[in-house]
Enzyme design. Sequence first.
Site, PDB file in Angstrom:
ATOM      1  N   THR A 179     -67.298  49.066  28.378  1.00 15.62           N
ATOM      2  CA  THR A 179     -66.288  48.371  29.170  1.00 15.62           C
ATOM      3  C   THR A 179     -66.251  48.943  30.577  1.00 15.62           C
ATOM      4  O   THR A 179     -66.325  50.162  30.767  1.00 15.62           O
ATOM      5  CB  THR A 179     -64.851  48.436  28.584  1.00 15.62           C
TER       6      THR A 179
ATOM      7  N   ASP B  54     -62.412  48.261  23.486  1.00 15.81           N
ATOM      8  CA  ASP B  54     -61.269  48.610  22.641  1.00 15.81           C
ATOM      9  C   ASP B  54     -61.007  47.567  21.537  1.00 15.81           C
ATOM     10  O   ASP B  54     -60.996  47.892  20.340  1.00 15.81           O
ATOM     11  CB  ASP B  54     -60.085  48.726  23.620  1.00 15.81           C
TER      12      ASP B  54
ATOM     13  N   ASP C  48     -63.674  49.002  32.160  1.00 20.79           N
ATOM     14  CA  ASP C  48     -62.322  49.549  32.331  1.00 20.79           C
ATOM     15  C   ASP C  48     -62.225  51.043  32.006  1.00 20.79           C
ATOM     16  O   ASP C  48     -61.235  51.680  32.350  1.00 20.79           O
ATOM     17  CB  ASP C  48     -61.325  48.806  31.415  1.00 20.79           C
TER      18      ASP C  48
ATOM     19  N   ARG D 249     -57.597  46.329  33.296  1.00 23.44           N
ATOM     20  CA  ARG D 249     -56.550  46.113  32.280  1.00 23.44           C
ATOM     21  C   ARG D 249     -55.405  47.113  32.438  1.00 23.44           C
ATOM     22  O   ARG D 249     -54.907  47.271  33.544  1.00 23.44           O
ATOM     23  CB  ARG D 249     -57.130  46.148  30.858  1.00 23.44           C
TER      24      ARG D 249
ATOM     25  N   ASP E  95     -61.454  52.342  29.250  1.00 23.97           N
ATOM     26  CA  ASP E  95     -60.175  52.558  28.573  1.00 23.97           C
ATOM     27  C   ASP E  95     -60.310  52.913  27.087  1.00 23.97           C
ATOM     28  O   ASP E  95     -59.333  52.850  26.341  1.00 23.97           O
ATOM     29  CB  ASP E  95     -59.240  51.352  28.762  1.00 23.97           C
TER      30      ASP E  95
ATOM     31  N   ARG F 188     -55.037  27.464  15.319  1.00 20.17           N
ATOM     32  CA  ARG F 188     -54.606  28.425  14.308  1.00 20.17           C
ATOM     33  C   ARG F 188     -55.724  29.446  14.187  1.00 20.17           C
ATOM     34  O   ARG F 188     -56.831  29.231  14.701  1.00 20.17           O
ATOM     35  CB  ARG F 188     -54.321  27.749  12.964  1.00 20.17           C
TER      36      ARG F 188
ATOM     37  N   GLY G  61     -65.626  41.244  26.947  1.00 20.04           N
ATOM     38  CA  GLY G  61     -66.135  40.864  28.275  1.00 20.04           C
ATOM     39  C   GLY G  61     -67.502  41.474  28.516  1.00 20.04           C
ATOM     40  O   GLY G  61     -67.787  42.564  28.039  1.00 20.04           O
TER      41      GLY G  61
END
Length: 364
Positions: free
Chosen positions: A140, A118, A142, A186, A144, A92, A12
């Site tokens: 990020t 991550d 986040d 998240r 995280d 796929r 992102g």
Amino acid sequence: MKRKILVVTSGGDCPGLNAVIRAVVKRASQESGLTVLGSIEAYNGILTDPMEVVELTEKEVAGIHLKGGTIIKTTNKGGPFDWVVKTKDGHRTDDRSDELIRRLEHLGIDCVISIGGDGSQRISQRLYEKGVNIIAIPKTIDNDLSCTDFTFGFQTAVEISTDAVDKLVTTAASHNRVIVVETMGRDAGWIALSAGIAGGSEVILIPEIPYDVEVVAKQLNKKIDDQGYAIVVISEGAKSIDTGGYYVENREELGAEKRLLGGIGGRLAHRLKDLVNADFRVTILGHLQRGGTPVAFDRILSAQFGVKAVELFLEGKYGEMVSYQHPEIVSVPIAEAIKEYNYIKMDSNLLHTARGLGICLGDK
Ligand code: F6P
């Protein structure tokens, strides 16, 4: 001798990406014979025909540290190990990592600087294990990723979320309402916890502490009695002790980041409205938290990360992620950084402070 660095932004987007790209180019331009290239849309630029790779000079990066997004685009779908191919019945995934490596060799790339979160750094580690000279930069909103005090982009997201909470306080107070504000993050509650404390909210719900709706209702009724209104900040990944969490979609094509989170705030408000004596409104902050100008802290961190990454390349130190360990900028093996997800620890001072302020965290 000519040497080439390839910069890739993946996952992102996040405020500060352009500031990192600029810092890499600025630092590299001080070395003779060092060229910086950018792959458009993560590794897609290398794996598409014709390749989409641009040269990044000081001219291209002039003034971009102010801009949100990434001038070389990004994607959070697939990747070289899980290249998404549409089929008649769905999709796929193909492993195109060997082909990627051949194409990098063909371009004469000496080092890849991978700017990502991550999921992206898991890809970096796998490429490193296959022999690619790779250096990682933790990105990020986040926060995280482990082994760094902060990822860049996080402080901007906290600033945007805090500004939203500030604005919602005045409208909630005018109408004697409860406003539920949902943040991103998240599976980690860093944005919600930080913005909730900064914005003076009455309840903060994070994924690390499953919440009891009765406990939340009790706090809200008390606050309605005391002050007439209340703000609940809930992280998109929060879970209740009985009904769990909520996501919009299970996006299988995304590999590790399967669930598209969002909507738990509305669910919570729906459950609370029969238990609390007030009107409810819900605001989902969503992608607003990822847009726009990075705050000064993130611009500085991005500059430090970009400069450090080029210096790691000059030292030939690959398989490393740049990291902020106050007050130093150091590096750690990517393998270490991705070993454990950066949840908020139960003994964190931020949690202790929230409880000290009388904020309800949904558990008691
Ligand atoms: O990882 C950053 C993040 O913004 C998360 O907080 C959020 O869950 C996710 O990305 C949203 O992804 P997308 O860009 O696919 O909507």
